[in-house]
Motif scaffolding. Sequence first.
Motif, PDB file in Angstrom:
ATOM      1  N   TYR A 100       0.853  -1.193   0.000  1.00  0.00           N
ATOM      2  CA  TYR A 100       0.000   0.000   0.000  1.00  0.00           C
ATOM      3  C   TYR A 100       0.883   1.235   0.000  1.00  0.00           C
ATOM      4  O   TYR A 100       1.774   1.361   0.844  1.00  0.00           O
ATOM      5  CB  TYR A 100      -0.914  -0.027   1.240  1.00  0.00           C
ATOM      6  N   THR A 101       0.675   2.127  -0.966  1.00  0.00           N
ATOM      7  CA  THR A 101       1.356   3.412  -0.928  1.00  0.00           C
ATOM      8  C   THR A 101       0.413   4.485  -1.458  1.00  0.00           C
ATOM      9  O   THR A 101      -0.745   4.191  -1.760  1.00  0.00           O
ATOM     10  CB  THR A 101       2.709   3.370  -1.682  1.00  0.00           C
ATOM     11  N   GLY A 102       0.878   5.715  -1.535  1.00  0.00           N
ATOM     12  CA  GLY A 102      -0.048   6.766  -1.967  1.00  0.00           C
ATOM     13  C   GLY A 102       0.641   8.058  -2.307  1.00  0.00           C
ATOM     14  O   GLY A 102       1.856   8.200  -2.165  1.00  0.00           O
ATOM     15  N   ARG A 103      -0.198   8.989  -2.752  1.00  0.00           N
ATOM     16  CA  ARG A 103       0.330  10.319  -3.082  1.00  0.00           C
ATOM     17  C   ARG A 103      -0.758  11.361  -2.861  1.00  0.00           C
ATOM     18  O   ARG A 103      -1.921  11.161  -3.222  1.00  0.00           O
ATOM     19  CB  ARG A 103       0.788  10.326  -4.539  1.00  0.00           C
ATOM     20  N   ASP A 126       7.411  -6.280  -8.379  1.00  0.00           N
ATOM     21  CA  ASP A 126       8.051  -7.252  -9.270  1.00  0.00           C
ATOM     22  C   ASP A 126       8.716  -8.369  -8.478  1.00  0.00           C
ATOM     23  O   ASP A 126       8.661  -9.535  -8.857  1.00  0.00           O
ATOM     24  CB  ASP A 126       9.122  -6.569 -10.135  1.00  0.00           C
ATOM     25  N   ALA A 127       9.355  -7.993  -7.367  1.00  0.00           N
ATOM     26  CA  ALA A 127      10.126  -8.970  -6.609  1.00  0.00           C
ATOM     27  C   ALA A 127       9.215  -9.953  -5.863  1.00  0.00           C
ATOM     28  O   ALA A 127       9.482 -11.147  -5.839  1.00  0.00           O
ATOM     29  CB  ALA A 127      11.059  -8.266  -5.623  1.00  0.00           C
ATOM     30  N   PHE A 128       8.143  -9.442  -5.266  1.00  0.00           N
ATOM     31  CA  PHE A 128       7.281 -10.300  -4.446  1.00  0.00           C
ATOM     32  C   PHE A 128       6.022 -10.761  -5.174  1.00  0.00           C
ATOM     33  O   PHE A 128       5.291 -11.612  -4.681  1.00  0.00           O
ATOM     34  CB  PHE A 128       6.896  -9.571  -3.153  1.00  0.00           C
ATOM     35  N   LYS A 129       5.725 -10.137  -6.316  1.00  0.00           N
ATOM     36  CA  LYS A 129       4.539 -10.492  -7.119  1.00  0.00           C
ATOM     37  C   LYS A 129       3.260 -10.466  -6.279  1.00  0.00           C
ATOM     38  O   LYS A 129       2.532 -11.452  -6.184  1.00  0.00           O
ATOM     39  CB  LYS A 129       4.732 -11.859  -7.766  1.00  0.00           C
ATOM     40  N   VAL A 130       3.043  -9.314  -5.663  1.00  0.00           N
ATOM     41  CA  VAL A 130       1.891  -9.158  -4.776  1.00  0.00           C
ATOM     42  C   VAL A 130       0.997  -8.015  -5.240  1.00  0.00           C
ATOM     43  O   VAL A 130       1.440  -7.146  -5.991  1.00  0.00           O
ATOM     44  CB  VAL A 130       2.337  -8.887  -3.319  1.00  0.00           C
ATOM     45  N   PRO A 131      -0.268  -8.005  -4.771  1.00  0.00           N
ATOM     46  CA  PRO A 131      -1.152  -6.898  -5.124  1.00  0.00           C
ATOM     47  C   PRO A 131      -0.690  -5.585  -4.486  1.00  0.00           C
ATOM     48  O   PRO A 131      -0.038  -5.593  -3.441  1.00  0.00           O
ATOM     49  CB  PRO A 131      -2.514  -7.308  -4.543  1.00  0.00           C
ATOM     50  N   LEU A 132      -1.061  -4.496  -5.126  1.00  0.00           N
ATOM     51  CA  LEU A 132      -0.683  -3.157  -4.667  1.00  0.00           C
ATOM     52  C   LEU A 132      -1.903  -2.252  -4.746  1.00  0.00           C
ATOM     53  O   LEU A 132      -2.625  -2.268  -5.748  1.00  0.00           O
ATOM     54  CB  LEU A 132       0.430  -2.622  -5.588  1.00  0.00           C
ATOM     55  N   VAL A 133      -2.133  -1.478  -3.688  1.00  0.00           N
ATOM     56  CA  VAL A 133      -3.163  -0.429  -3.747  1.00  0.00           C
ATOM     57  C   VAL A 133      -2.475   0.929  -3.593  1.00  0.00           C
ATOM     58  O   VAL A 133      -1.551   1.086  -2.804  1.00  0.00           O
ATOM     59  CB  VAL A 133      -4.250  -0.625  -2.655  1.00  0.00           C
ATOM     60  N   ILE A 134      -2.903   1.886  -4.400  1.00  0.00           N
ATOM     61  CA  ILE A 134      -2.308   3.233  -4.378  1.00  0.00           C
ATOM     62  C   ILE A 134      -3.404   4.258  -4.106  1.00  0.00           C
ATOM     63  O   ILE A 134      -4.353   4.395  -4.884  1.00  0.00           O
ATOM     64  CB  ILE A 134      -1.613   3.560  -5.719  1.00  0.00           C
ATOM     65  N   GLN A 135      -3.265   4.946  -2.978  1.00  0.00           N
ATOM     66  CA  GLN A 135      -4.261   5.948  -2.580  1.00  0.00           C
ATOM     67  C   GLN A 135      -3.866   7.330  -3.097  1.00  0.00           C
ATOM     68  O   GLN A 135      -2.743   7.787  -2.864  1.00  0.00           O
ATOM     69  CB  GLN A 135      -4.351   5.996  -1.052  1.00  0.00           C
ATOM     70  N   PHE A 174      -4.330  -1.601  -7.981  1.00  0.00           N
ATOM     71  CA  PHE A 174      -5.577  -0.846  -7.910  1.00  0.00           C
ATOM     72  C   PHE A 174      -5.264   0.538  -7.371  1.00  0.00           C
ATOM     73  O   PHE A 174      -4.650   0.682  -6.312  1.00  0.00           O
ATOM     74  CB  PHE A 174      -6.585  -1.548  -6.989  1.00  0.00           C
ATOM     75  N   MET A 175      -5.668   1.566  -8.126  1.00  0.00           N
ATOM     76  CA  MET A 175      -5.435   2.935  -7.691  1.00  0.00           C
ATOM     77  C   MET A 175      -6.790   3.575  -7.434  1.00  0.00           C
ATOM     78  O   MET A 175      -7.757   3.271  -8.136  1.00  0.00           O
ATOM     79  CB  MET A 175      -4.683   3.672  -8.808  1.00  0.00           C
ATOM     80  N   CYS A 248       7.111   4.036   2.045  1.00  0.00           N
ATOM     81  CA  CYS A 248       6.839   5.480   2.061  1.00  0.00           C
ATOM     82  C   CYS A 248       8.071   6.233   2.551  1.00  0.00           C
ATOM     83  O   CYS A 248       9.015   5.637   3.050  1.00  0.00           O
ATOM     84  CB  CYS A 248       5.644   5.792   2.971  1.00  0.00           C
ATOM     85  N   ALA A 249       8.042   7.559   2.391  1.00  0.00           N
ATOM     86  CA  ALA A 249       9.089   8.379   3.005  1.00  0.00           C
ATOM     87  C   ALA A 249       8.786   8.474   4.502  1.00  0.00           C
ATOM     88  O   ALA A 249       7.623   8.390   4.917  1.00  0.00           O
ATOM     89  CB  ALA A 249       9.131   9.773   2.386  1.00  0.00           C
ATOM     90  N   ILE A 250       9.826   8.665   5.296  1.00  0.00           N
ATOM     91  CA  ILE A 250       9.646   8.536   6.750  1.00  0.00           C
ATOM     92  C   ILE A 250       8.728   9.606   7.341  1.00  0.00           C
ATOM     93  O   ILE A 250       8.203   9.440   8.444  1.00  0.00           O
ATOM     94  CB  ILE A 250      11.006   8.478   7.482  1.00  0.00           C
ATOM     95  N   ASP A 251       8.465  10.671   6.603  1.00  0.00           N
ATOM     96  CA  ASP A 251       7.545  11.695   7.141  1.00  0.00           C
ATOM     97  C   ASP A 251       6.111  11.175   7.285  1.00  0.00           C
ATOM     98  O   ASP A 251       5.304  11.775   7.988  1.00  0.00           O
ATOM     99  CB  ASP A 251       7.562  12.964   6.276  1.00  0.00           C
ATOM    100  N   GLN A 252       5.792  10.053   6.625  1.00  0.00           N
ATOM    101  CA  GLN A 252       4.447   9.493   6.739  1.00  0.00           C
ATOM    102  C   GLN A 252       4.294   8.599   7.975  1.00  0.00           C
ATOM    103  O   GLN A 252       3.211   8.081   8.252  1.00  0.00           O
ATOM    104  CB  GLN A 252       4.089   8.679   5.486  1.00  0.00           C
TER     105      GLN A 252
END
Length: 407
Positions: A100-103, A126-135, A174-175, A248-252
């Motif tokens: 899970y990541t976002g912008r 690519d490395a883990f071949k897992v689903p990703l959600v982008i908020q 999924f975004m 994420c960047a550490i500010d999150q």
Amino acid sequence: MAMATKETEEVVDEVEGLKLEEGGEEGTDVDPWDVKGKVDYGKLIKKFGCQAISDEQVERIERVTSMKAHHFLKRKTFFAHRDLDQILQAHEKGEPFYLYTGRGPSSEALHLGHLVPFMFTKYLQDAFKVPLVIQLTDDEKVLWRSLGIEEAKRLARENAKDIIACGFDINRTFMFSDFEYVGGKFYENINSIQRCVTLNQARGIFGFKGEDNIGKVAFPAIQASPALPDTFPHIFGSNKKVRCLIPCAIDQDPYFRMTRDVVPRLGYHKPALIESVFFPALQGDSGKMSASDPNSSIFVTDTRKMIKNKINKYAFSGGQDTLEEQREKGANLDVDVPWKYLNFFMEDEEKLKEIGEKYSSGQMLTGEIKAILIDVLADMVERHQKARAMVTDEIVDAFLAKRPLAF
Ligand code: TRP
């Protein structure tokens, strides 16, 4: 920032494998909206209560993925984590997890610092071949910036194209924009999280003030909720036990410290985190780049000529003032922006090492390292622009469509 939550009390004493920067104690203040002063990442890890990523963990990632670790890991650009071992262990046992990541879409064009978490997330996918959600937190930017709702939604779609251009696999990604997607199970989870956090806790974690609008106070639950798998019934059904890893960047970190405090009470695993340093401004090491100052950063829309001008004119140099002095003393790599940028974006380990040795010993001059950097960045930006030009509105719609993913 006061610390009000249990999570933040798990202070770590050991900071391994991390180059501590000096003199960061004064005036360093990092929260999700602002980074002021020089950042001391060793101290930040302790203050936030996360852990340094060790060389052993990087090796373990290589082992479990049968893939070379990204240079962001090898060079500790992603340097801190929470519960990374749990994710790796789950993966080794064949248990699924998701990313899970976002912008927050606050500007038309992304700068190079914005690309870093997405490049890294693409590698993880690519490395883990897992689903990703982008908020896409268009709602966040309305609350924090003076952006209209329609403008924030437009920027979300524009930014989505840049994100897609990083190469995500449509079958596993999924975004969503908050304005378009909040509702159903997502809203139920937001509501459950909101119920678990008091105003005093939110103040302690985020530093909210009496004059802040109340949308800000409620927002952290909206960023927390995608860390719960059943927020996405079309991907995970009603499964509450799929683990989540957040690059994420550490500010999150404050958002997810709050999330980790709350969600075990609701029957979920705590989300794991893998966190990066900030990408420095051209002018030097004072924190994050600002999208509002065009000369503080390189944008993905910049031309080769613009990149050349900005690097030559603004990139802070650790080189000496005169040729003689540079030959004699060499450059100070710790403050040199071209060197730092190459560490982010030059993949070739051998070449990078050679440049570092030559530049710090005075064999290489500032003009020479800048010329190398200009080529690396201009090539990368050109590649990005080509990829982005291929992203049509239909492709954006396809990434945003509610649908099952390979899982
Ligand atoms: N708040 C982030 C920003 O302003 C956007 C965001 C939402 C995010 N969810 C996230 C970032 C998860 C990293 C991970 O850019």
